[in-house]
Structure formats: structure tokens, C-alpha cells
Design an enzyme around this catalytic site. Structure first.
Site, PDB file in Angstrom:
ATOM      1  CB  ALA A   1      -0.997   0.031   1.163  1.00 33.59           C
ATOM      2  CB  ALA A   2       4.455   2.012  -0.173  1.00 34.91           C
ATOM      3  N   GLY A   3       2.506   2.538  -2.545  1.00 35.48           N
ATOM      4  CA  GLY A   3       2.140   3.246  -3.765  1.00 35.48           C
ATOM      5  C   GLY A   3       0.735   3.820  -3.697  1.00 35.48           C
ATOM      6  CG  ASP A   4      -2.564   1.284  -3.314  1.00 31.48           C
ATOM      7  OD1 ASP A   4      -2.449   1.478  -4.537  1.00 31.48           O
ATOM      8  OD2 ASP A   4      -2.734   0.158  -2.815  1.00 31.48           O
TER       9      ASP A   4
END
Length: 309
Positions: free
Chosen positions: A251-254
Site C-alpha cells: 500500500a505504499a504506492g496507494d
């Protein structure tokens, strides 16, 4: 300050995350030492990030008619998300993601879309009024492409800014790319879409120019520890991220994408918005899970000691 409206269209998953010393090879069993059950899905993650960071968010998605979905609706509303446009699909299960994380924060993921596959153009047509009122439309690729394309068309007809996070990567028609105001792939996704292996600023520039030639107005390629490469107005800039010890990059990119849209909706410059998104993303990778890792606005405002890489 006038805060603009963000519409996120995308997936919802129930995430099962297991942390182990390393990722298994084919046919191998690795003993894990931690399990986290959490809400995930790229669409939901990005909506939650935007909501927790202070945006006005409408979320368009499909979930099953199960207990997980009912619990998720309560949580989404608590995070400031308008849940009126989430469809519960009878006789379907909510999407499932199985996530393995190693002790260095690397991961691999397998997804069963389930109800996410119901987010088709027909469903999106019923959400026209919501999309028409958006200032920004944020999308990903974990739901059917015909629904994504229909949402983009509605947004364009109503002069909303269209942002696509092309994950998981798949070939996209030029007709869709030509309608995007901003595309935000990581290095792997950029390579899938352009055929260009992105390793540094020079190769990122070539990949970005490929997108521009297809009609995309601006490009941000997230490049892991190197930062994010912003390409606009014929020029590219590598904007470094922050130095943290990563626990789980899920979820880092999200988080980055949701935070980016919040900053833009508040009128920040694109460069400042990328730094804001880096800060949110850096906090998220220090925690396990998807939505369990996404920070709140007060956490970003309170943390000032993060160092640029």
C-alpha cells in the site's frame, strides 16, 4: 482554501498478510512469524489515504454481500469516505488478496477479484452524476477495463482531472492513454506499458516521453528508494523520498497516490504534492498491512524529522 472533490473508482480486498524471513521459492514452504488481516484493494487503499489526509472523497466500488463488506463500510465512513456509491453484490464475495512480506519489506501478492469484477461500464453508468461532480478522478487497474474507460469518458466530458495509477500493469489502448491528465506507474509498470526498463533518470525520461507521445499530459514514475520522477512541460525532475526503515511496502504506492491527490486538491504545486505524498508513503512502509499502515493527517503534520534520501 477551497478543497476540491476527489472521486476514487476501484477495488476492495480483504488482505491476509504473512511476514516471514524471506519469500518462498516455487514449491517451498517458509515459516512465518506474523499474520495481519486487514482491509485492502488498491481503490480502497487510495480512497482511505485521501480520506484520512483530509480530502472530500466519493468511493465507487463493488463488494460482496458478506460480513467483511459490512465492517468495511463502517470503517470507510469513519475515515471520511462517502460510501453511498459502493455496490454490494448479492451472492458474491468481496475480493481477497494473499500477501507475503519478507523481513526487508519486500512482498509478493496474489489476488482473487471476486466482486471487484462487477465494477463494469454498466455499473459506472449508474454513477455518472457522482463522477460529473468530481474535480479529480483517481483510478487503478484491479477492476474491469471497460468500467475504467467509461469513468474516464464521463470525467473528461465534465472537465475533471483524470489520474490513472496503472497497477497491476496491463497493456492499455492508446485511446485511454490520450485521455489521461496524469499517469503514475512504478518502474515495473512503466516498463510493461512502454517496453523501456526504468533504472535511472535517463531511462525514466525516455519512458515518460513515450507516455507523452501517447497523449498523457504529465507523468510520475515512482522509483522506490530513488524517489519519484516527475515529467511535465518537456522536463523531468527526480524528487527524492524520505529515509526510513521499511517493514512492509504493501500500500505504499496507494498511499502515495491518495496523498498526491489530496495535496493537488488543496492547491499545492505538483512538486510540493510529490513531497507530501513521499512523506505519507514513508510513514506507511514502517507499518504492517495495507489500510492499517496508512497515516492520518495529524501524523504527517506531527512528524518533521524524516530525512530526504
Amino acid at each position: 482554501m477551497s478543497i476540491k472533490n476527489i472521486v476514487v473508482l476501484g477495488s476492495v480486498n480483504q488482505d491476509h498478510t504473512v511476514q516471514a524471513p524471506r519469500l518462498p521459492t516455487k514449491g517451498e514452504t517458509v515459516m512465518g512469524h506474523r499474520h495481519v488481516l486487514a482491509r485492502g484493494g488498491k481503490g480502497a487503499n487510495q480512497a482511505v489515504a485521501a480520506g484520512r489526509l483530509g480530502a472530500q472523497v466519493d468511493f465507487i466500488s463493488c463488494m460482496g454481500d458478506d460480513g467483511f463488506a459490512r465492517d468495511a463500510l463502517i470503517a470507510f465512513e469513519a475515515d471520511g469516505i462517502n460510501i453511498e456509491h459502493i455496490t454490494l453484490c448479492e451472492n458474491h464475495n468481496t475480493g481477497i488478496a494473499l500477501i507475503l512480506v519478507d523481513d526487508n519489506g519486500g512482498n509478493c501478492i496474489a489476488i482473487s477479484p471476486n466482486a471487484n469484477n462487477k465494477l463494469t461500464a454498466e455499473v459506472v453508468d449508474n454513477k455518472q452524476d457522482t463522477i460529473a461532480k468530481a474535480d479529480y478522478l483517481l483510478l487503478q487497474l484491479e477492476t474491469p477495463l471497460d468500467g475504467v474507460e467509461r469513468a474516464v469518458d464521463i470525467a473528461r466530458e465534465n472537465h475533471a482531472k483524470v489520474v490513472l495509477n496503472p497497477a497491476p500493469a496491463r497493456p492499455l489502448p492508446d485511446s485511454l492513454l490520450a485521455k489521461l491528465d496524469l499517469i503514475t506507474p512504478n518502474e515495473t509498470e512503466a516498463e510493461v506499458l512502454t517496453g523501456i526498463k526504468v533504472t535511472d533518470e535517463a531511462s525514466a525520461t525516455v519512458a515518460c516521453q513515450h507516455f507523452i507521445e501517447k497523449g498523457v499530459k504529465e507523468v510520475i514514475i515512482t522509483m522506490g528508494s530513488q524517489g519519484a520522477f516527475l515529467y511535465r512541460n518537456g522536463q523531468g525532475t527526480l524528487i527524492p523520498g524520505f529515509r526510513v526503515d521499511a517493514t512492509d511496502t504493501t500500500a505504499a504506492g496507494d498511499t502515495f497516490n491518495g496523498a498526491l491527490l489530496v495535496a493537488l486538491s488543496e492547491g499545492q504545486s505538483m512538486e510540493d504534492a510529490v513531497v507530501f505524498a513521499h512523506r505519507a508513503s514513508a510513514i506507511s512502509v514502517t507499518r504492517m498491512g495495507a489500510q492499517t499502515s496508512i497515516p492520518y493527517r495529524h501524523e504527517l503534520d506531527a512528524i518533521v524529522e524524516l530525512e530526504l534520501k
